[in-house]
Design a protein around this motif. Structure first.
Motif, mmCIF file in Angstrom:
data_model
loop_
_atom_site.group_PDB
_atom_site.id
_atom_site.type_symbol
_atom_site.label_atom_id
_atom_site.label_comp_id
_atom_site.label_asym_id
_atom_site.label_seq_id
_atom_site.Cartn_x
_atom_site.Cartn_y
_atom_site.Cartn_z
ATOM 1 N N THR A 71 46.749 12.999 37.368
ATOM 2 C CA THR A 71 46.951 14.445 37.337
ATOM 3 C C THR A 71 45.997 15.074 36.315
ATOM 4 O OG1 THR A 71 49.273 14.123 37.898
ATOM 5 C CG2 THR A 71 48.644 16.276 37.005
ATOM 6 N N TRP A 72 45.183 16.011 36.764
ATOM 7 C CA TRP A 72 44.195 16.681 35.906
ATOM 8 C C TRP A 72 43.339 15.678 35.126
ATOM 9 C CZ3 TRP A 72 42.722 21.083 37.294
ATOM 10 C CH2 TRP A 72 43.576 22.151 37.606
ATOM 11 N N LEU A 73 42.913 14.618 35.786
ATOM 12 C CA LEU A 73 42.076 13.631 35.100
ATOM 13 C C LEU A 73 40.802 14.274 34.575
ATOM 14 C CD1 LEU A 73 41.502 10.771 34.224
ATOM 15 C CD2 LEU A 73 40.688 10.252 36.520
ATOM 16 N N THR A 74 40.148 15.076 35.415
ATOM 17 C CA THR A 74 39.012 15.887 34.970
ATOM 18 C C THR A 74 39.069 17.204 35.746
ATOM 19 O OG1 THR A 74 37.372 15.252 36.645
ATOM 20 C CG2 THR A 74 37.627 13.765 34.763
ATOM 21 N N GLU A 75 38.071 18.027 35.516
ATOM 22 C CA GLU A 75 37.951 19.241 36.308
ATOM 23 C C GLU A 75 37.787 18.874 37.781
ATOM 24 O OE1 GLU A 75 38.616 22.182 37.337
ATOM 25 O OE2 GLU A 75 37.735 23.158 35.569
ATOM 26 N N GLY A 84 38.288 21.809 53.099
ATOM 27 C CA GLY A 84 39.641 21.548 53.562
ATOM 28 C C GLY A 84 40.658 22.186 52.636
ATOM 29 N N TRP A 85 41.913 21.863 52.857
ATOM 30 C CA TRP A 85 42.988 22.366 51.999
ATOM 31 C C TRP A 85 43.081 21.502 50.746
ATOM 32 C CZ3 TRP A 85 47.205 22.949 56.380
ATOM 33 C CH2 TRP A 85 46.859 24.049 57.170
ATOM 34 N N LEU A 86 43.277 22.163 49.617
ATOM 35 C CA LEU A 86 43.274 21.452 48.337
ATOM 36 C C LEU A 86 44.417 21.932 47.458
ATOM 37 C CD1 LEU A 86 39.443 21.626 47.605
ATOM 38 C CD2 LEU A 86 40.717 19.625 48.390
ATOM 39 N N PHE A 87 44.954 21.021 46.644
ATOM 40 C CA PHE A 87 46.023 21.338 45.714
ATOM 41 C C PHE A 87 45.425 21.605 44.344
ATOM 42 C CE2 PHE A 87 49.458 19.847 42.797
ATOM 43 C CZ PHE A 87 50.378 20.830 43.087
ATOM 44 N N TYR A 88 46.011 22.534 43.610
ATOM 45 C CA TYR A 88 45.369 23.058 42.401
ATOM 46 C C TYR A 88 45.305 22.082 41.233
ATOM 47 C CZ TYR A 88 49.889 23.689 40.076
ATOM 48 O OH TYR A 88 51.105 23.482 39.491
ATOM 49 N N ALA A 89 46.143 21.048 41.199
ATOM 50 C CA ALA A 89 46.164 20.158 40.032
ATOM 51 C C ALA A 89 45.747 18.735 40.376
ATOM 52 C CB ALA A 89 47.560 20.149 39.409
ATOM 53 N N SER A 90 45.047 18.571 41.464
ATOM 54 C CA SER A 90 44.810 17.240 42.007
ATOM 55 C C SER A 90 43.433 16.694 41.650
ATOM 56 C CB SER A 90 44.944 17.281 43.531
ATOM 57 O OG SER A 90 44.558 16.068 44.105
ATOM 58 N N THR A 91 43.339 15.364 41.701
ATOM 59 C CA THR A 91 42.039 14.703 41.609
ATOM 60 C C THR A 91 41.367 14.625 42.974
ATOM 61 O OG1 THR A 91 42.780 13.472 39.678
ATOM 62 C CG2 THR A 91 40.897 12.584 40.815
ATOM 63 N N PHE A 139 44.247 28.710 43.573
ATOM 64 C CA PHE A 139 43.477 27.556 43.107
ATOM 65 C C PHE A 139 42.929 27.882 41.726
ATOM 66 C CE2 PHE A 139 40.157 24.294 43.110
ATOM 67 C CZ PHE A 139 40.807 23.252 43.753
ATOM 68 N N VAL A 140 43.197 26.991 40.747
ATOM 69 C CA VAL A 140 42.815 27.251 39.360
ATOM 70 C C VAL A 140 41.991 26.091 38.818
ATOM 71 C CG1 VAL A 140 44.812 28.715 38.884
ATOM 72 C CG2 VAL A 140 44.980 26.244 38.510
ATOM 73 N N ASN A 141 41.324 26.359 37.682
ATOM 74 C CA ASN A 141 40.561 25.293 37.042
ATOM 75 C C ASN A 141 41.452 24.516 36.076
ATOM 76 O OD1 ASN A 141 40.765 26.734 34.631
ATOM 77 N ND2 ASN A 141 38.677 27.518 34.722
ATOM 78 N N ILE A 142 40.852 23.622 35.338
ATOM 79 C CA ILE A 142 41.623 22.701 34.500
ATOM 80 C C ILE A 142 42.373 23.418 33.390
ATOM 81 C CG2 ILE A 142 39.805 22.154 32.812
ATOM 82 C CD1 ILE A 142 40.636 19.165 33.240
ATOM 83 N N ASN A 143 41.956 24.644 33.066
ATOM 84 C CA ASN A 143 42.636 25.447 32.054
ATOM 85 C C ASN A 143 43.525 26.526 32.670
ATOM 86 O OD1 ASN A 143 41.436 24.120 29.752
ATOM 87 N ND2 ASN A 143 39.517 25.116 30.348
ATOM 88 N N TYR A 144 43.833 26.366 33.956
ATOM 89 C CA TYR A 144 44.700 27.281 34.705
ATOM 90 C C TYR A 144 44.139 28.707 34.746
ATOM 91 C CZ TYR A 144 48.296 23.748 35.340
ATOM 92 O OH TYR A 144 48.984 22.610 35.742
ATOM 93 N N LYS A 145 42.828 28.796 34.777
ATOM 94 C CA LYS A 145 42.147 30.067 34.993
ATOM 95 C C LYS A 145 41.589 30.069 36.414
ATOM 96 C CE LYS A 145 42.695 31.134 30.626
ATOM 97 N NZ LYS A 145 43.673 32.171 30.201
ATOM 98 N N PRO A 146 41.283 31.267 36.962
ATOM 99 C CA PRO A 146 40.696 31.302 38.311
ATOM 100 C C PRO A 146 39.483 30.384 38.408
ATOM 101 C CG PRO A 146 41.307 33.505 37.622
ATOM 102 C CD PRO A 146 41.512 32.623 36.418
ATOM 103 N N PHE A 147 39.429 29.603 39.454
ATOM 104 C CA PHE A 147 38.379 28.590 39.597
ATOM 105 C C PHE A 147 37.070 29.230 40.057
ATOM 106 C CE2 PHE A 147 35.885 25.465 41.857
ATOM 107 C CZ PHE A 147 35.976 24.345 41.049
ATOM 108 N N ASP A 148 35.985 28.845 39.390
ATOM 109 C CA ASP A 148 34.653 29.323 39.775
ATOM 110 C C ASP A 148 33.630 28.289 39.346
ATOM 111 O OD1 ASP A 148 32.354 30.642 40.431
ATOM 112 O OD2 ASP A 148 32.550 32.219 38.917
ATOM 113 N N ALA A 149 32.991 27.650 40.307
ATOM 114 C CA ALA A 149 32.005 26.604 40.015
ATOM 115 C C ALA A 149 30.579 27.127 40.030
ATOM 116 C CB ALA A 149 32.148 25.472 41.033
ATOM 117 N N SER A 150 30.398 28.416 40.246
ATOM 118 C CA SER A 150 29.046 28.955 40.485
ATOM 119 C C SER A 150 28.104 28.769 39.299
ATOM 120 C CB SER A 150 29.129 30.441 40.850
ATOM 121 O OG SER A 150 29.676 31.193 39.779
ATOM 122 N N GLN A 151 28.653 28.681 38.084
ATOM 123 C CA GLN A 151 27.804 28.556 36.900
ATOM 124 C C GLN A 151 27.702 27.126 36.386
ATOM 125 O OE1 GLN A 151 26.042 31.282 35.893
ATOM 126 N NE2 GLN A 151 27.022 32.138 37.746
#
Length: 914
Positions: free
Chosen positions: A400-404, A444-451, A885-897
Motif C-alpha cells: 500500500t502506497w509503496l511509492t508514487e 484502465g480503471w485504477l484505485f487511488y492507493a494502489s501499487t 484519484f490522488v497522489n501519494i500525499n493525497y493531493k490531486p494527481f498530476d504527472a505532467s511535471q
C-alpha cells in the motif's frame, strides 16, 4: 577480492517454473502459496467475459487467488453498475468462483464494500456509537431543565446514560433519577459542575462504498449490532453455496466509535463497579491522576473485550457457518492486538509506505515515497497471534502506497515483501489490482492507493518473476511451524494506563507513541539483533499456556517455546503473575527484566496490590542484587537486565549468522529446519557460519531461480555466499537431499564479448511503438531524447551477438548493469529467465555455445513516462466518483511535471566466467 566478485553471484532471477530436479525438494505448490491480490470492483461494473478474462491473465501471471472488494465506480459507466448483494451481483460472484475453481485459484470476499463494515440497511439503532461527556456549570439556585439534549446538534439518535453533579470539593450528587425525565427541573443547591454522559452516533458513512453498499458504519462493539449485521448477510446467503474461501474485514477505521449502548452494563459486569460513578475522573476533570489512569485502563480493557467477544468472535462463527474462514486486520483497533488478531482464523497485518534498504542501486526517490517508515516489529503482533494459536496463515495487505503511482518497480517490491516473510508472514495479498473491462482505454480503471498490479502495467509480462519468488518462499513459510525459542510478554497495561483521552487506538501510524518508547520494544529489537527468534504473548495466552518437558506450549498445534521473557513493566495483572509462577512451578523458565511494580486498573486495586506483593515475596529474591535467579518448583525464575546471559545459562543460544549481517527466520518440518536468509545490507556476504540446528546435510533452495544444490560443510560450518539484495533458503536435514554441490564463485574472469552494435526495437506498449534504432553504444532509450521514446511505456528489445569460445567446466554469469526496470534474457532463442531485482545478474551457462551467440534482452520500463504524457496533454483519464484519484500525499494527481524516468538498458553488460 572474493567479496568484490561475489556481487556478480548466482543464477537467473525469477524463472517462472521449478526445474524437475527441484520439484522433489520444494514443497508442492498450493494456491495459497502463490501471492493473492485485492481485486477492486469499481461500481461492481463487472461482467462474465471480463471477469473470466482477468482471472485467466492473473492466473498466467502467477496469482493464486483474489479478494473481492467492491468500491465506488468510474464516471460514465453508471449503467453498468451492479448493486452489492443483488441477484445479479451474486451471479457475478458465482462466475468468479466458478472460473477460479477451473483455474485452481481461490476467492476471498470483503463482507461489505469499501471499509469499514456498514451499509444502507444499518439503522441508527445499530450504527457506530460514541459517547459525549457534556459539562454544564450551574450557579447555586440555577435550574437544569429536562429533557436534557446532547450538545452535538447533529445528533438525531442519542440517549442520556448518566448524570452527576459535582461540588467544588468533589462531592458528587447522583442525578440518575432524571435520566428518562421528559419534563421537570433540578435546582442546584450549590455551585456545581454537571457532567452528562450521552450515547450518540458517529454518523460515519462507509468509506469508498460501492453502489448498494452506501450507508452508516455498523457499531463494532455491540453484541446486538454485530448480530444484526451478520444476520443480514446470513439471510441473503441462505441456501447458497458461495465457494468463498474467507470473508475479510479491513483495518479498524471506525473513527470516533468508542462506545456501545450496552457499555455501562458490560463494564459493571466485567470490572465489578459502575463507570458512571466515576464520571469526574473518566472525563479527566478529577484531581487524582492515578485514579484517572486506572479508570481509563479499565475502560480500555472493556472496549477490547467488546470488540473481541461482541464482534470478532461472532464474525468468525458467521464465516465458519458459511463454510469459510474469517480474515481480519486488527491494527488500529482499540484493544489488545494479540488477542484481537487471534480471534479470527487468519490474522492480517499491513505494509504502508516504503522502507529504506541499503542495497546498492536500489532506487528510492524521496519525492516518490511517503513520510512513513514501516516497522517490521509491528508485523509480529499478527504473526505471533498465528503462531501462539497454532494456525497456518498470516496474511498481509502488501505494498500500500509503496511509492508514487506508476513509479514502483518490481525490484522495489522484493525487499519490502521480504521484511514480511522475515517477520513470519506467509500469505501475501498485493494492494492491488483494479478490475477493468476490455473496452476501457489505457490506463484502465485504477484505485487511488494502489501499487497497480494491473494488466495495463508495463511490468505485467515480468511480474511472474516476482510472483514465482513469492511462491517459492511462501511454499516453505507455509510448511511446518515457526521455530521461535522465546515468548516475549507484551505489557499492554503499560500502554493503557495513562490520563490521555479515554479512547486509545493502536495504529500502525502512531507506533512512535505507544510502541517505540517501551522497554518491550527496545528489548525485542535487541533480541532480534542478537540473533534470537521470538513471538509476543498476551495475558490471555499466558493463562492458556501449559508446560511439557520444561517447554511452553501455547496450543496443541504450536511449536513449543523454551522460555518466557518479561521486559520491564510497571503495571501487571496479579492473575498473570500467578500464571507465570504456575508455569515455573511446572518446569518452565521465566526471565524478568525487573519485577512488576504495581497492579493495573481501579477495582479493588489496593487489595490486589498487596496480593501482587505477596506473590513476589514467594520468590525470596534479594532487593539489592541486580542479577539473580531462583529455582521455583520444577523450573527457574530469573530477574536480570542481562537477558542474553540468562538465555545462554539455559543453553538457549542466538544464531551467530546474524553477525554476517544476514536476517533470518526458521520453519520446522518434522526433524528438518528451513532457514530463510536475506541480505538487505550494502555488503555482500561470503562467510562460513555454523547454524544452531546442526544436521548432517544442508541444501540450498534458491528462491530466485528454483534451483537446488548441496551445500558442503566443514566441521559443522557451511559457506554463505549471498550478494546484497539476494535471498537463500537453507534446509538442514539428516538426509542428503541433492547430489550436485553449489558452485561457489572464487574468481570472476571477464569475457570481452560485447563489441557489436545493438539493435533496439519496440514490441509492446504505447501510446505507439517507437521506430527501431541501431546503437553503437548501449544506452537507455530515453537517453536518445526522442519524443516517441520519452513518452513510451512498454517493452523494448535490445539485440546483439557475441562470439565465444566456451570453456569446459566453466560457468558463465551475465551482468546487465543498470536496468530500467526489468528484463527477460533470451540467448540463442532460449528463454534464460527474468531479471527483475538486485543484483541484476543471471547465470547463463546452459544457454551459451561456442561460436556465435545471439543475445536478446526484452526490457520493460514503468508506466510513469506514458502517464506524464497523458497529463501533459490533459487527457481526462482520472474520472471517478468519490475520492477520484490522488497522489501519494493525497493531493490531486498530476504527472505532467515529472522528470522522464530512465528506461531501457544502460549497462554496462558484462559476461564473466568462473
Amino acid at each position: 577480492m572474493r567479496n568484490k566478485n561475489i556481487l556478480a553471484l548466482i543464477c537467473a532471477l525469477g524463472l517462472t517454473t521449478f526445474t524437475s530436479s527441484a520439484q522433489n525438494l520444494w514443497p508442492e505448490v498450493t494456491k495459497e502459496m502463490k501471492p493473492w491480490t485485492r481485486w477492486w470492483w469499481m461500481g461492481s461494473a463487472v461482467d462474465k467475459q471480463n471477469l473470466e478474462r482477468e482471472l485467466q491473465l492473473m492466473n498466467q501471471a502467477g496469482f493464486g487467488g483474489v479478494e473481492i472488494t467492491p468500491i465506488y465506480g468510474a464516471k460514465g459507466f453508471e449503467k453498468r453498475y451492479i448493486n452489492f448483494l443483488s441477484d445479479k451481483w451474486l451471479d457475478m460472484l458465482k462466475v468468479t468462483t466458478d472460473q477460479s475453481a477451473k483455474l485452481g485459484m481461490g476467492v476471498d470476499m470483503n463482507l461489505g464494500t469499501g471499509w469499514p463494515f456498514g451499509g444502507s440497511f444499518v439503522t441508527n439503532e445499530y450504527a457506530a456509537t460514541k459517547f459525549f461527556l457534556d459539562e454544564i456549570d450551574l450557579q447555586k439556585g440555577a435550574k437544569l431543565t429536562f429533557p436534557l439534549k446532547v450538545s452535538d446538534k447533529k445528533q438525531t439518535y442519542s440517549q442520556l446514560q448518566a448524570l452527576r453533579a459535582f461540588k467544588g470539593n468533589g462531592a458528587e450528587i447522583n442525578l440518575d433519577q432524571y435520566l428518562t425525565s421528559t419534563s421537570g427541573e433540578w435546582i442546584a443547591s450549590d455551585n456545581v459542575k454537571v457532567i452528562a454522559l450521552f450515547t450518540g452516533r458517529t454518523r460515519q458513512q462507509v468509506k469508498r462504498a460501492a453502489p448498494g453498499g452506501e450507508g452508516m458504519t455498523v457499531d463494532h462493539l455491540g453484541k446486538a449490532s454485530a448480530k444484526f449485521y451478520f444476520d443480514h448477510f446470513a439471510h441473503i446467503f441462505n441456501g447458497k453455496n458461495l465457494n468463498v474461501r474467507s470473508f475479510f474485514n479491513d483495518s479498524y477505521e471506525v473513527y470516533g466509535a468508542n462506545w456501545t449502548d450496552s457499555f455501562l452494563a458490560e463494564f459493571e459486569r466485567i470490572k465489578g463497579y459502575k463507570l458512571q460513578d466515576h464520571l469526574l475522573d473518566f472525563s479527566g476533570k478529577g484531581t487524582d491522576l492515578d485514579r484517572q489512569a486506572r479508570i481509563k485502563t479499565d475502560y480500555r480493557e472493556v472496549i477490547s473485550y467488546c470488540l473481541q467477544n461482541n464482534f470478532l468472535v461472532p464474525f468468525t462463527k458467521f464465516t465458519n457457518d458459511h463454510n469459510a474462514l474469517s480474515r481480519n486486520q486488527a491494527h488500529g483497533s482499540p484493544g489488545n492486538l494479540i488477542d484481537l488478531y487471534a480471534s479470527t482464523d487468519i490474522a492480517e497485518c499491513e505494509t504502508f509506505g516504503s522502507s529504506f534498504f541499503n542495497i546498492p542501486g536500489l532506487r528510492r526517490d524521496k519525492e516518490d515515497v511517503r513520510n512513513v517508515d514501516p516497522d517490521p516489529m509491528m508485523f509480529k503482533f499478527a504473526t505471533s497471534a498465528t503462531h501462539l494459536s497454532g494456525k497456518k496463515y498470516t496474511t498481509s495487505e502488501t505494498f500500500t502506497w509503496l511509492t508514487e503511482h506508476f513509479k514502483t518497480a518490481l525490484s522495489q517490491a522484493k525487499p519490502e515483501v521480504e521484511q514480511l516473510f522475515l517477520a513470519g508472514v506467509n500469505h501475501v495479498f498485493y494492494h492491488g489490482t483494479t478490475y477493468t473491462p476490455n473496452d476501457v482505454s489505457f490506463p484502465g480503471w485504477l484505485f487511488y492507493a494502489s501499487t497497480n498490479f494491473v494488466t495495463n502495467n508495463s511490468f505485467w509480462d515480468h511480474l511472474p518473476g516476482l510472483n514465482s519468488y513469492v511462491t517459492r518462499v511462501q511454499s516453505v513459510m507455509q510448511s511446518g511451524v515457526a521455530d521461535n525459542e522465546i515468548l516475549v510478554y507484551w505489557p499492554v497495561y503499560d500502554v493503557w494506563q495513562d490520563t490521555t483521552s479515554a479512547f486509545k487506538t493502536l495504529s500502525v501510524h502512531h507506533v512512535d507513541e505507544w510502541l517505540h518508547p517501551s522497554s518491550f520494544y527496545k528489548q525485542s529489537v535487541r533480541l532480534q539483533r542478537q540473533g534470537y527468534s521470538f513471538d509476543f504473548i498476551s495475558d490471555a495466552f499466558i493463562a492458556k499456556t501449559k508446560v511439557q518437558n520444561k517447554q511452553l506450549v501455547t496450543s496443541e498445534k504450536a511449536n513449543p517455546y523454551k522460555v518466557i521473557y518479561v521486559p520491564s513493566t510497571k503495571y501487571f495483572s496479579v492473575q498473570t503473575f500467578k500464571n507465570l509462577l504456575r508455569l515455573a512451578s511446572d518446569g518452565a523458565t521465566v526471565i524478568f527484566e525487573s519485577l512488576p511494580k504495581d497492579v493495573e486498573g481501579y477495582h479493588n486495586y489496593e487489595a490486589r496490590r498487596k496480593q501482587l506483593a505477596d506473590q513476589v515475596a514467594l520468590l525470596k529474591l534479594k532487593s539489592d542484587v541486580a542479577h539473580q535467579y531462583t529455582k521455583y518448583g520444577k523450573g527457574k525464575i530469573y530477574v536480570t537486565t542481562d537477558v542474553q546471559t540468562a538465555l545462554e545459562t539455559e543453553q538457549i543460544f542466538s544464531e551467530r549468522l546474524v553477525r554476517t549481517g544476514i536476517n533470518f527466520t526458521r520453519r520446522v518440518v518434522g526433524n528438518e529446519v528451513y532457514y530463510y536468509l536475506v541480505n538487505h545490507n550494502k555488503r555482500n556476504v561470503d562467510q562460513k557460519v555454523a547454524l544452531n540446528n546442526v544436521r548432517k546435510y544442508y541444501s540450498l533452495l534458491d528462491p530466485q531461480t528454483g534451483k537446488i544444490y548441496n551445500l558442503p560443510q566443514q566441521e559443522g560450518h557451511i559457506r554463505l555466499q549471498i550478494p546484497s539484495g539476494y535471498a537463500w533458503i537453507v534446509l538442514a536435514s539428516d538426509e542428503k537431499k541433492v547430489e550436485k554441490d553449489y558452485n561457489y564463485i572464487e574468481i570472476l574472469e571477464e569475457v570481452n564479448s560485447f563489441s557489436q552494435p545493438w539493435k533496439l526495437t519496440f514490441i509492446k506498449g504505447g501510446p505507439q511503438l517507437p521506430k527501431a534504432e541501431t546503437l553503437s553504444k548501449l544506452s537507455y532509450w530515453t537517453a536518445l531524447n526522442k519524443a516517441d521514446m520519452n513518452k513510451f511505456s512498454g517493452i523494448g528489445v535490445y539485440e546483439t551477438s557475441i562470439d565465444l569460445t566456451k570453456k569446459e567446466g566453466k560457468s558463465y554469469l551475465l551482468k546487465l548493469g543498470a536496468v530500467g526496470e526489468s528484463a527477460r534474457v533470451i540467448i540463442n532463442g532460449k528463454d534464460a529467465g527474468i531479471v527483475w531485482s538486485h543484483p541484476y545478474h543471471i547465470e547463463v551457462s546452459d544457454f551459451l555455445q561456442s561460436g556465435k551467440n545471439t543475445v536478446r534482452i526484452e526490457v520493460a520500463n514503468l508506466m510513469a513516462n506514458r502517464m506524464r504524457d497523458l497529463d501533459a496533454r490533459k487527457v481526462n483519464w482520472k474520472n471517478y466518483h468519490e475520492i477520484n484519484f490522488v497522489n501519494i500525499n493525497y493531493k490531486p494527481f498530476d504527472a505532467s511535471q515529472w522528470k522522464i524516468m530512465d528506461s531501457g538498458l544502460n549497462g554496462p553488460i558484462q559476461l564473466f566466467s568462473f
